[in-house]
Design an enzyme around this catalytic site. Structure first.
Site, short mmCIF file in Angstrom:
data_model
loop_
_atom_site.label_atom_id
_atom_site.label_comp_id
_atom_site.label_asym_id
_atom_site.label_seq_id
_atom_site.Cartn_x
_atom_site.Cartn_y
_atom_site.Cartn_z
N ASN A 158 -4.40 18.34 15.16
CA ASN A 158 -4.61 19.84 15.41
C ASN A 158 -4.56 19.75 13.93
OD1 ASN A 158 -3.21 22.47 16.31
ND2 ASN A 158 -1.63 22.63 14.99
N ASP A 218 -11.66 22.22 16.52
CA ASP A 218 -11.58 22.78 17.65
C ASP A 218 -11.74 21.38 18.83
OD1 ASP A 218 -12.15 24.05 19.83
OD2 ASP A 218 -14.70 25.08 19.36
N ASP A 251 1.43 14.47 18.04
CA ASP A 251 2.58 15.29 16.69
C ASP A 251 1.75 16.61 17.54
OD1 ASP A 251 3.64 15.84 14.14
OD2 ASP A 251 1.88 16.32 13.87
N GLU A 275 5.25 15.29 20.84
CA GLU A 275 6.24 16.33 20.26
C GLU A 275 5.79 18.01 20.88
OE1 GLU A 275 7.72 17.39 16.41
OE2 GLU A 275 5.53 17.62 16.77
N ASP A 407 36.18 18.33 27.59
CA ASP A 407 36.66 17.31 26.73
C ASP A 407 36.40 15.79 26.92
OD1 ASP A 407 38.72 17.09 28.27
OD2 ASP A 407 39.55 17.18 26.31
ZN ZN Z 1 39.46 16.92 29.78
#
Ligand code: ZN
Length: 482
Positions: A158, A218, A251, A275, A407
């Site tokens: 980039n 570019d 990247d 990414e 949980d």
């Molecule tokens: Zn639970």
């Protein structure tokens, strides 16, 4: 203590398992002496040898963290670890940007100056890069290949940095856009000037990118395309054919259009991961469809961060994530060089929950990444090795969430053929949890935990139902015994 309720699943389990455990309606084991209705496996039952199974996949190592030390010694340091990583089940390693950046010996590589200086030219006040000399990089790649590990290059196309000031007629002021043998591009390959950056005669407009706007390449220009992926000496072909890189990590792809990555891959192929820093799975899916590239599964990363840390509610794991739609293109992870930077403390999965997050990505579909600093953490390494083994062997087959509340989270991989698959049981509470009548799909079979976190064993009913348990603030990974 909560009021005891005889709800339906409990009644059913009572029928199957005489003397089932004492739990309240949130799965808490209420009597510490209770054996949980454990049905002892037959005396002869043994753990299966996981290494006799394969899910056909390994795991990628992100082989760096931000500002790695020692400077100039990173390639040689990695070289000594590669064989052990291969033994652990790593099949790819993602290296930091391997060429000279503007910050020379301090650069982490994202300020790309010379795409062909792998630590062999004296510029930006150093010959070696932060990571070492070109020859040391070549040795590392050779060692990786000897150990059947693919080497993934970090590709930054980039923005550029480290050129010389020149008058830029498209902006009518001076910009740092001159890259040649005397100015930040000693290799003399892919020399650049203001014509190759936005705006220019091909693209007379700014590219709208937020960063480095005066030095954004570019990609619409034939000259830029030729040097990046088309020519025999292009970045893509030189990295692949001369340096021996096997694939790509692109990247900051938010900074340029998807067709660039597609064109690159059409030309040279190879494993690819982009990414695209966006937690919206629909955005990630669109990118996969547009490019054919894999992408880091930021949707899964954020759902894990929210469910384990931010909101402490595992119901969040029912959400859409990229692995649910494109399992072969979802590169899952729990941390990277950016999330673990000091300034990002609110945006990472806490150390307390890190292994539960790894247990998630290493049992679910998607191609998991291990972050270097986690693997090299002595508190984590042995446990990670076991999870990688579990991943590479029995993490296979259809995925089904069997139970979830705030949980607890129980997920089954159905296996395939003679591969038994597994059941993951996450528990974020402070006590042992138990759930009865879990539909395992394994009939009249002894089961145990292969993570080593709990010694509980049992035997499934003729219908495959069993009680499973998870240790406090941890997880278990069940599979069959033989
Ligand atoms: Zn639970």
């Amino acid at each position: 203590m909560k009021k005891f309720k005889f709800y339906y699943p409990f009644l059913v389990s009572m029928l199957f398992l005489a003397g089932a455990c004492s739990t309240d309606d949130d799965g808490n084991v209420t009597d510490p002496d209770d054996d949980g209705g454990t049905v002892d496996p037959p005396v002869a039952a043994q753990p299966i040898d996981l290494e006799e199974y394969s899910n056909g996949s390994g795991v990628m190592m992100q082989a760096f963290y931000w500002d790695v030390e020692p400077r100039h010694g990173w390639w040689t340091l990695l070289d000594e670890k590669v064989a052990a990583w291969a033994d652990a089940g790593i099949d790819r390693m993602w290296l930091p940007v391997a060429t000279k950046g503007q910050s020379g010996g301090y650069s982490m590589g994202y300020d790309v100056s010379d795409y062909f200086d792998f630590g062999e030219y004296d510029q930006h006040e150093t010959v070696p890069t932060r990571f070492g000399a070109r020859e040391e990089l070549e040795d590392l790649i050779a060692t990786a290949h000897e150990n059947n590990i693919e080497v993934i290059a970090d590709i930054v196309i980039n923005h550029n940095s480290g050129g010389e000031l020149q008058y830029n007629p498209y902006r009518d002021y001076e910009t740092y856009t001159l890259f040649n043998e005397e100015h930040g591009n000693a290799s003399g390959m892919f020399n650049r000037n203001y014509e190759n950056f936005y705006p220019n005669s091909t693209s007379p407009y700014d590219d709208g990118s937020l960063f480095y706007e005066e030095t954004n390449l570019d990609h619409n220009q034939e000259y830029v395309q030729n040097w990046l992926w088309k020519n025999e000496n292009s970045v893509a072909k030189y990295y692949r054919n001369v340096m021996g890189f096997d694939g790509w990590r692109f990247d900051y792809v938010l900074g340029y259009e998807p067709w660039v990555v597609k064109a690159w891959l059409d030309e040279v192929g190879g494993f690819s991961v982009a990414e695209l820093w966006d937690g919206n799975p629909a955005v990630l899916e669109k990118y996969v469809e547009d490019t054919g590239s894999g992408v880091f599964d930021f949707a899964t990363f954020y759902k894990l961060e929210e469910s384990l840390d931010r909101y402490e509610d595992l119901n969040g794991l029912k959400a859409d994530m990229l692995w649910k739609t494109y399992p072969d293109k979802a590169i899952t992870f729990t941390a990277n060089h950016d999330t673990e930077k000091d300034e990002n403390e609110d945006n990472r999965i806490s150390a307390e929950n890190k292994m539960k997050a790894y247990a998630y990505i290493l049992t679910h579909p998607g191609y998991p990444t291990i972050f270097y600093s986690d693997y090299e953490n002595e508190a984590f390494q042995e446990e990670l090795n076991q999870l990688i083994l579990i991943h590479n062997t029995i993490a296979t087959g259809e995925t089904q969430i069997l139970f979830v509340d705030d949980d607890e989270y129980i997920m089954k991989r159905a296996g395939e053929g003679n591969n038994p698959g597994l059941i993951l049981y996450l528990n974020t509470s402070g006590g042992i949890k138990a759930r009865t009548n879990i539909a395992t799909g394994w009939n009249s079979t002894p089961v145990m935990d292969y993570s080593g976190n709990i010694t509980y064993t049992s035997t499934t009913s003729e219908n495959g139902a069993v009680e499973l348990r998870a240790p406090a603030n941890s997880y278990a990974v069940y599979s069959i015994m033989e």
